[in-house]
Design an enzyme around this catalytic site. Structure first.
Site, PDB file in Angstrom:
ATOM      1  N   SER A  57      73.617   0.366  25.385  1.00  0.00           N
ATOM      2  CA  SER A  57      73.270   0.440  26.808  1.00  0.00           C
ATOM      3  C   SER A  57      71.783   0.252  27.079  1.00  0.00           C
ATOM      4  CB  SER A  57      73.741   1.768  27.420  1.00  0.00           C
ATOM      5  OG  SER A  57      72.903   2.823  27.017  1.00  0.00           O
ATOM      6  N   LYS A  98      69.229   7.033  28.714  1.00  0.00           N
ATOM      7  CA  LYS A  98      69.288   6.152  29.882  1.00  0.00           C
ATOM      8  C   LYS A  98      67.936   6.152  30.586  1.00  0.00           C
ATOM      9  CE  LYS A  98      73.815   5.293  29.990  1.00  0.00           C
ATOM     10  NZ  LYS A  98      74.069   5.542  28.594  1.00  0.00           N
TER      11      LYS A  98
END
Length: 156
Positions: free
Chosen positions: A73, A111
């Site tokens: 990610s 993230k």
């Protein structure tokens, strides 16, 4: 024959994370705790492993530790599956910073963090993956990404 030594990348200030990595020499190495894995994808259960990894002293601050990245990610920030990220322990993050975040005291993920009116957006650095939206009370910032140790690729 490819090199079997890791590549050490340190974060340069005031640059977007995708462009912020600069290689540094592995002159003076020091061991820091390797505390386990962090998901760069769907959050995974927080589980601590006791280990260590040697990194250049220039990558170490007062509260530094390492986590192994599992997932894709964060590829647009030049952080890949299998990399070991160097984390500076912090309890807060600025908008857009890459942070290790604990969700509901159970799961951990890596993230980009954005504070919005309705709560927090955990944004992957991969267009193929959706953001995660949470309430402020659901997350705890554990630290910020300050460096990457890229392990050599072994020829098959």
């Amino acid at each position: 024959m490819p090199s079997l030594t890791p590549q050490y990348l340190t974060r340069q200030p005031n640059l977007p994370l995708a462009e912020a990595w600069a290689p540094i020499d592995a002159d003076d190495l020091v061991a820091i705790p390797l505390l386990g894995r962090v998901s760069a994808g769907m959050p995974i259960e927080a589980c601590l492993d006791a280990g260590s990894i040697e990194v250049p002293t220039r990558m170490v601050r007062r509260n530094t530790y390492a986590l192994k990245v599992c997932g894709n990610s964060m590829i647009d920030c030049n952080i890949f599956d299998g990399d070991v990220i160097i984390i500076e322990r912090r309890e807060s993050a600025e908008n857009g910073e890459s942070a290790v975040v604990m969700i509901n005291d159970q799961e951990v993920t890596l993230k980009k963090l954005y504070i919005e009116k309705s709560g927090v957006r955990l944004q992957p650095a991969n267009e193929a993956m959706p953001p995660i939206y949470l309430k402020n009370s659901d997350i705890q910032v554990l630290g910020l990404v300050m460096g990457v140790v890229r392990q050599p690729v072994l020829a098959a």
